[in-house]
Design a protein around this motif. Structure first.
Motif, mmCIF file in Angstrom:
data_model
loop_
_atom_site.group_PDB
_atom_site.id
_atom_site.type_symbol
_atom_site.label_atom_id
_atom_site.label_comp_id
_atom_site.label_asym_id
_atom_site.label_seq_id
_atom_site.Cartn_x
_atom_site.Cartn_y
_atom_site.Cartn_z
ATOM 1 N N PHE A 36 -8.358 -12.937 14.085
ATOM 2 C CA PHE A 36 -7.962 -11.571 14.425
ATOM 3 C C PHE A 36 -8.469 -10.597 13.353
ATOM 4 O O PHE A 36 -8.445 -10.903 12.168
ATOM 5 C CB PHE A 36 -6.433 -11.476 14.518
ATOM 6 C CG PHE A 36 -5.823 -12.387 15.548
ATOM 7 C CD1 PHE A 36 -5.433 -11.901 16.784
ATOM 8 C CD2 PHE A 36 -5.648 -13.742 15.285
ATOM 9 C CE1 PHE A 36 -4.871 -12.747 17.737
ATOM 10 C CE2 PHE A 36 -5.083 -14.589 16.226
ATOM 11 C CZ PHE A 36 -4.700 -14.086 17.461
ATOM 12 N N PHE A 37 -8.906 -9.427 13.802
ATOM 13 C CA PHE A 37 -9.371 -8.371 12.907
ATOM 14 C C PHE A 37 -8.593 -7.101 13.259
ATOM 15 O O PHE A 37 -8.500 -6.752 14.442
ATOM 16 C CB PHE A 37 -10.871 -8.111 13.103
ATOM 17 C CG PHE A 37 -11.744 -9.317 12.856
ATOM 18 C CD1 PHE A 37 -12.377 -9.503 11.644
ATOM 19 C CD2 PHE A 37 -11.925 -10.269 13.865
ATOM 20 C CE1 PHE A 37 -13.182 -10.613 11.425
ATOM 21 C CE2 PHE A 37 -12.728 -11.385 13.648
ATOM 22 C CZ PHE A 37 -13.353 -11.553 12.426
ATOM 23 N N GLY A 38 -8.046 -6.403 12.271
ATOM 24 C CA GLY A 38 -7.330 -5.202 12.630
ATOM 25 C C GLY A 38 -6.643 -4.508 11.488
ATOM 26 O O GLY A 38 -6.537 -5.032 10.376
ATOM 27 N N VAL A 39 -6.165 -3.291 11.796
ATOM 28 C CA VAL A 39 -5.460 -2.440 10.849
ATOM 29 C C VAL A 39 -4.055 -2.200 11.403
ATOM 30 O O VAL A 39 -3.915 -1.708 12.515
ATOM 31 C CB VAL A 39 -6.191 -1.098 10.653
ATOM 32 C CG1 VAL A 39 -5.459 -0.240 9.625
ATOM 33 C CG2 VAL A 39 -7.639 -1.334 10.238
ATOM 34 N N PRO A 40 -3.010 -2.546 10.664
ATOM 35 C CA PRO A 40 -1.650 -2.423 11.200
ATOM 36 C C PRO A 40 -1.178 -0.980 11.308
ATOM 37 O O PRO A 40 -1.690 -0.079 10.647
ATOM 38 C CB PRO A 40 -0.809 -3.201 10.185
ATOM 39 C CG PRO A 40 -1.591 -3.134 8.916
ATOM 40 C CD PRO A 40 -3.026 -3.134 9.322
ATOM 41 N N PRO A 65 -9.575 -5.041 7.624
ATOM 42 C CA PRO A 65 -10.476 -4.060 7.013
ATOM 43 C C PRO A 65 -9.730 -2.750 6.771
ATOM 44 O O PRO A 65 -8.514 -2.671 6.977
ATOM 45 C CB PRO A 65 -11.571 -3.900 8.069
ATOM 46 C CG PRO A 65 -10.854 -4.137 9.354
ATOM 47 C CD PRO A 65 -9.799 -5.187 9.070
ATOM 48 N N ARG A 66 -10.444 -1.730 6.396
ATOM 49 C CA ARG A 66 -9.807 -0.440 6.111
ATOM 50 C C ARG A 66 -10.026 0.587 7.221
ATOM 51 O O ARG A 66 -9.575 1.725 7.101
ATOM 52 C CB ARG A 66 -10.321 0.122 4.775
ATOM 53 C CG ARG A 66 -9.880 -0.713 3.588
ATOM 54 C CD ARG A 66 -8.353 -0.681 3.431
ATOM 55 N NE ARG A 66 -7.895 -1.553 2.348
ATOM 56 C CZ ARG A 66 -7.419 -2.769 2.534
ATOM 57 N NH1 ARG A 66 -7.365 -3.289 3.766
ATOM 58 N NH2 ARG A 66 -7.002 -3.495 1.524
ATOM 59 N N HIS A 67 -10.708 0.189 8.292
ATOM 60 C CA HIS A 67 -10.948 1.116 9.403
ATOM 61 C C HIS A 67 -11.128 0.310 10.677
ATOM 62 O O HIS A 67 -11.700 -0.783 10.664
ATOM 63 C CB HIS A 67 -12.190 1.969 9.129
ATOM 64 C CG HIS A 67 -12.311 3.172 10.015
ATOM 65 N ND1 HIS A 67 -12.803 3.111 11.299
ATOM 66 C CD2 HIS A 67 -11.982 4.474 9.802
ATOM 67 C CE1 HIS A 67 -12.786 4.320 11.837
ATOM 68 N NE2 HIS A 67 -12.288 5.160 10.943
ATOM 69 N N GLU A 68 -10.657 0.870 11.786
ATOM 70 C CA GLU A 68 -10.693 0.138 13.054
ATOM 71 C C GLU A 68 -12.108 -0.108 13.545
ATOM 72 O O GLU A 68 -12.393 -1.167 14.134
ATOM 73 C CB GLU A 68 -9.893 0.899 14.110
ATOM 74 C CG GLU A 68 -8.385 0.882 13.903
ATOM 75 C CD GLU A 68 -7.901 1.898 12.887
ATOM 76 O OE1 GLU A 68 -6.682 1.919 12.593
ATOM 77 O OE2 GLU A 68 -8.742 2.670 12.371
#
Length: 249
Positions: free
Chosen positions: A26-30, A52-55
Protein backbone atom coordinates in the motif's frame (compact mmCIF):
# COMPACT_ATOMS: atom_id res chain seq x y z
CA UNK A 1 -19.21 -16.81 2.12
CA UNK A 2 -18.29 -19.97 4.03
CA UNK A 3 -18.71 -18.73 7.57
CA UNK A 4 -18.05 -15.93 10.03
CA UNK A 5 -15.40 -15.14 12.61
CA UNK A 6 -14.99 -12.48 15.29
CA UNK A 7 -16.02 -8.96 14.40
CA UNK A 8 -13.58 -6.58 12.72
CA UNK A 9 -14.00 -3.17 11.15
CA UNK A 10 -15.14 -3.07 7.54
CA UNK A 11 -11.74 -1.61 6.65
CA UNK A 12 -9.95 -4.52 8.35
CA UNK A 13 -12.10 -6.99 6.45
CA UNK A 14 -11.32 -5.23 3.17
CA UNK A 15 -7.56 -5.14 3.81
CA UNK A 16 -7.58 -8.81 4.85
CA UNK A 17 -9.36 -9.76 1.62
CA UNK A 18 -6.80 -7.86 -0.45
CA UNK A 19 -3.84 -9.42 1.37
CA UNK A 20 -5.35 -12.88 0.99
CA UNK A 21 -5.25 -12.35 -2.79
CA UNK A 22 -1.63 -11.23 -2.79
CA UNK A 23 -2.38 -7.50 -2.92
CA UNK A 24 -0.38 -6.57 0.15
CA UNK A 25 1.55 -3.39 -0.72
CA UNK A 26 0.00 0.00 0.00
CA UNK A 27 1.13 3.55 -0.81
CA UNK A 28 -0.54 6.59 0.69
CA UNK A 29 -0.79 9.67 2.87
CA UNK A 30 -3.07 9.45 5.93
CA UNK A 31 -5.87 11.87 6.78
CA UNK A 32 -8.95 11.91 9.00
CA UNK A 33 -11.62 10.33 6.75
CA UNK A 34 -9.38 7.41 5.74
CA UNK A 35 -7.82 6.67 9.15
CA UNK A 36 -9.77 3.39 9.71
CA UNK A 37 -8.25 2.00 6.51
CA UNK A 38 -4.72 3.04 7.52
CA UNK A 39 -5.28 1.48 10.94
CA UNK A 40 -6.36 -1.73 9.20
CA UNK A 41 -3.16 -1.79 7.13
CA UNK A 42 -0.98 -1.28 10.20
CA UNK A 43 -2.81 -4.02 12.13
CA UNK A 44 -2.35 -6.57 9.37
CA UNK A 45 1.06 -8.26 9.79
CA UNK A 46 1.14 -9.28 6.12
CA UNK A 47 0.54 -5.78 4.76
CA UNK A 48 3.30 -3.30 3.87
CA UNK A 49 2.72 0.46 3.88
CA UNK A 50 4.87 3.10 2.17
CA UNK A 51 4.11 6.69 3.13
CA UNK A 52 5.37 9.40 0.75
CA UNK A 53 4.81 13.10 1.35
CA UNK A 54 2.33 13.69 -1.49
CA UNK A 55 -0.51 11.71 -3.02
CA UNK A 56 0.73 12.09 -6.60
CA UNK A 57 4.07 10.65 -5.52
CA UNK A 58 2.19 7.71 -4.00
CA UNK A 59 0.67 6.87 -7.38
CA UNK A 60 3.96 7.11 -9.24
CA UNK A 61 5.63 4.94 -6.59
CA UNK A 62 2.82 2.41 -7.06
CA UNK A 63 3.36 2.50 -10.83
CA UNK A 64 7.04 1.77 -10.36
CA UNK A 65 6.21 -1.06 -7.97
CA UNK A 66 3.94 -2.67 -10.58
CA UNK A 67 6.55 -2.33 -13.33
CA UNK A 68 9.22 -3.90 -11.12
CA UNK A 69 7.14 -6.75 -9.66
CA UNK A 70 4.03 -7.25 -11.81
CA UNK A 71 1.95 -7.13 -8.61
CA UNK A 72 -1.10 -4.91 -8.17
CA UNK A 73 -0.55 -2.02 -5.71
CA UNK A 74 -3.06 -0.06 -3.62
CA UNK A 75 -2.97 3.73 -3.27
CA UNK A 76 -4.75 5.08 -0.18
CA UNK A 77 -5.70 8.76 0.13
CA UNK A 78 -7.97 10.88 2.27
CA UNK A 79 -10.93 13.00 1.20
CA UNK A 80 -10.72 16.57 -0.11
CA UNK A 81 -7.15 17.53 -1.08
CA UNK A 82 -6.01 13.92 -0.85
CA UNK A 83 -8.52 13.00 -3.53
CA UNK A 84 -7.69 15.93 -5.83
CA UNK A 85 -3.92 15.48 -5.43
CA UNK A 86 -4.15 11.95 -6.78
CA UNK A 87 -5.66 12.92 -10.17
CA UNK A 88 -2.44 13.47 -12.13
CA UNK A 89 -0.95 10.14 -11.09
CA UNK A 90 -4.14 8.22 -11.75
CA UNK A 91 -4.36 9.75 -15.23
CA UNK A 92 -0.80 8.61 -15.94
CA UNK A 93 -1.55 5.08 -14.72
CA UNK A 94 -4.70 4.97 -16.86
CA UNK A 95 -2.85 5.97 -20.01
CA UNK A 96 -0.09 3.44 -19.30
CA UNK A 97 -2.62 0.69 -18.53
CA UNK A 98 -1.20 -0.03 -15.08
CA UNK A 99 -3.67 -1.84 -12.80
CA UNK A 100 -4.02 -0.48 -9.30
CA UNK A 101 -6.66 0.09 -6.67
CA UNK A 102 -7.16 3.66 -5.43
CA UNK A 103 -8.94 3.82 -2.06
CA UNK A 104 -10.25 7.27 -1.20
CA UNK A 105 -11.79 8.20 2.14
CA UNK A 106 -14.81 10.44 2.54
CA UNK A 107 -16.74 12.18 5.30
CA UNK A 108 -19.61 10.33 6.94
CA UNK A 109 -22.59 9.74 4.71
CA UNK A 110 -24.81 11.31 7.33
CA UNK A 111 -22.99 14.57 6.64
CA UNK A 112 -23.01 14.33 2.86
CA UNK A 113 -25.11 17.08 1.34
CA UNK A 114 -24.50 19.46 4.23
CA UNK A 115 -21.41 20.94 2.57
CA UNK A 116 -19.08 19.49 5.16
CA UNK A 117 -15.40 20.22 4.77
CA UNK A 118 -13.71 17.70 2.43
CA UNK A 119 -17.04 16.25 1.24
CA UNK A 120 -16.00 14.23 -1.82
CA UNK A 121 -19.49 12.99 -2.73
CA UNK A 122 -21.94 14.37 -5.26
CA UNK A 123 -22.71 17.40 -3.08
CA UNK A 124 -19.01 18.21 -2.78
CA UNK A 125 -16.03 17.37 -5.00
CA UNK A 126 -17.84 14.51 -6.79
CA UNK A 127 -14.62 12.49 -6.91
CA UNK A 128 -16.27 9.64 -8.81
CA UNK A 129 -17.14 11.96 -11.69
CA UNK A 130 -13.76 13.66 -11.46
CA UNK A 131 -11.93 10.37 -12.00
CA UNK A 132 -14.48 8.60 -14.20
CA UNK A 133 -12.54 9.14 -17.43
CA UNK A 134 -9.26 7.78 -16.03
CA UNK A 135 -10.49 4.78 -14.03
CA UNK A 136 -11.84 1.41 -15.11
CA UNK A 137 -14.52 1.52 -12.38
CA UNK A 138 -15.69 3.83 -9.60
CA UNK A 139 -17.31 2.14 -6.61
CA UNK A 140 -18.59 3.75 -3.40
CA UNK A 141 -18.95 1.45 -0.39
CA UNK A 142 -22.65 1.59 0.41
CA UNK A 143 -22.75 -0.71 3.45
CA UNK A 144 -20.14 -2.00 5.85
CA UNK A 145 -21.36 -5.54 5.15
CA UNK A 146 -20.61 -5.19 1.43
CA UNK A 147 -17.19 -3.56 1.76
CA UNK A 148 -15.23 -6.76 1.12
CA UNK A 149 -17.14 -7.74 -2.00
CA UNK A 150 -17.01 -4.18 -3.34
CA UNK A 151 -13.25 -3.84 -2.86
CA UNK A 152 -12.73 -7.14 -4.71
CA UNK A 153 -15.06 -5.97 -7.49
CA UNK A 154 -12.91 -2.86 -7.90
CA UNK A 155 -9.77 -5.01 -8.11
CA UNK A 156 -11.47 -7.17 -10.74
CA UNK A 157 -12.09 -4.11 -12.89
CA UNK A 158 -8.49 -2.94 -12.47
CA UNK A 159 -6.92 -6.23 -13.58
CA UNK A 160 -9.24 -6.92 -16.51
CA UNK A 161 -6.86 -8.25 -19.16
CA UNK A 162 -8.67 -6.47 -21.97
CA UNK A 163 -8.18 -3.02 -20.43
CA UNK A 164 -6.17 -2.93 -17.18
CA UNK A 165 -5.85 0.31 -15.26
CA UNK A 166 -6.75 2.12 -12.04
CA UNK A 167 -10.05 1.51 -10.25
CA UNK A 168 -11.48 3.83 -7.59
CA UNK A 169 -13.06 2.72 -4.32
CA UNK A 170 -14.58 5.47 -2.15
CA UNK A 171 -14.76 4.39 1.49
CA UNK A 172 -16.70 6.82 3.76
CA UNK A 173 -15.46 6.87 7.35
CA UNK A 174 -18.82 5.89 8.83
CA UNK A 175 -18.68 2.70 6.73
CA UNK A 176 -15.01 1.81 7.08
CA UNK A 177 -15.03 2.10 10.88
CA UNK A 178 -18.14 -0.02 11.49
CA UNK A 179 -17.53 -3.41 13.09
CA UNK A 180 -18.94 -6.41 11.30
CA UNK A 181 -18.30 -10.19 11.37
CA UNK A 182 -15.20 -11.08 9.39
CA UNK A 183 -16.33 -12.96 6.27
CA UNK A 184 -14.50 -16.01 4.95
CA UNK A 185 -14.57 -15.64 1.22
CA UNK A 186 -13.94 -18.60 -1.04
CA UNK A 187 -10.93 -18.07 -3.25
CA UNK A 188 -12.09 -16.92 -6.65
CA UNK A 189 -10.17 -15.93 -9.75
CA UNK A 190 -11.66 -13.42 -12.12
CA UNK A 191 -11.26 -14.76 -15.63
CA UNK A 192 -11.60 -12.37 -18.54
CA UNK A 193 -12.38 -13.72 -22.00
CA UNK A 194 -9.08 -14.39 -23.80
CA UNK A 195 -10.53 -14.88 -27.29
CA UNK A 196 -10.13 -11.61 -29.24
CA UNK A 197 -13.14 -10.28 -31.15
CA UNK A 198 -13.26 -11.04 -34.92
CA UNK A 199 -12.56 -7.41 -35.98
CA UNK A 200 -9.29 -7.49 -34.02
CA UNK A 201 -8.23 -10.73 -35.76
CA UNK A 202 -9.07 -9.28 -39.17
CA UNK A 203 -7.06 -6.15 -38.37
CA UNK A 204 -4.09 -8.26 -37.28
CA UNK A 205 -4.15 -10.37 -40.44
CA UNK A 206 -4.37 -7.25 -42.58
CA UNK A 207 -1.46 -5.72 -40.66
CA UNK A 208 0.71 -8.82 -41.15
CA UNK A 209 0.09 -8.76 -44.89
CA UNK A 210 0.93 -5.08 -45.08
CA UNK A 211 4.12 -5.63 -43.07
CA UNK A 212 5.25 -8.42 -45.40
CA UNK A 213 4.69 -6.16 -48.43
CA UNK A 214 6.36 -3.13 -46.86
CA UNK A 215 9.77 -2.05 -48.11
CA UNK A 216 11.03 -0.46 -44.86
CA UNK A 217 8.77 -1.65 -42.01
CA UNK A 218 9.29 -0.85 -38.32
CA UNK A 219 7.56 -2.30 -35.28
CA UNK A 220 6.84 0.11 -32.40
CA UNK A 221 5.90 -1.80 -29.22
CA UNK A 222 3.94 -0.02 -26.51
CA UNK A 223 3.11 -0.71 -22.88
CA UNK A 224 0.24 -2.98 -23.87
CA UNK A 225 2.82 -5.59 -24.93
CA UNK A 226 4.06 -6.06 -21.37
CA UNK A 227 3.64 -9.65 -20.30
CA UNK A 228 3.79 -10.87 -23.91
CA UNK A 229 7.53 -10.55 -24.48
CA UNK A 230 7.94 -14.12 -25.74
CA UNK A 231 5.17 -13.73 -28.32
CA UNK A 232 6.56 -10.37 -29.47
CA UNK A 233 10.01 -11.94 -29.87
CA UNK A 234 8.57 -14.72 -32.03
CA UNK A 235 6.68 -12.16 -34.12
CA UNK A 236 9.81 -10.08 -34.72
CA UNK A 237 11.85 -13.18 -35.62
CA UNK A 238 9.15 -14.40 -38.00
CA UNK A 239 8.82 -11.05 -39.77
CA UNK A 240 12.50 -10.21 -39.68
CA UNK A 241 11.99 -6.46 -39.24
CA UNK A 242 13.53 -3.91 -36.84
CA UNK A 243 11.69 -2.76 -33.75
CA UNK A 244 11.62 0.04 -31.22
CA UNK A 245 9.76 0.50 -27.95
CA UNK A 246 7.97 3.48 -26.49
CA UNK A 247 9.44 4.99 -23.28
CA UNK A 248 6.76 3.24 -21.19
CA UNK A 249 7.44 -0.15 -22.75
Amino acid sequence: VRGEEAESTAAENAVAALVERGIDTFFGVPGGPIIPFFDAILRNPRATLYEPRHETVAVFEAMGFYRATGRVPVVVVTAGPGATNVVTGVAAAALERIPMLVVCGDVAWSSTGKRMLQDSGEAGLAIERMLSSVTRATIRVSRAESATSQVLAAVGAAVNRRDPGPALLVFPIDRSGQRRPSPRLATATRISPSIPPPPAIETLLSLEQRLRRSRRPLLLLGAGCRGHEAAMSELVDALGIPLATTPCA
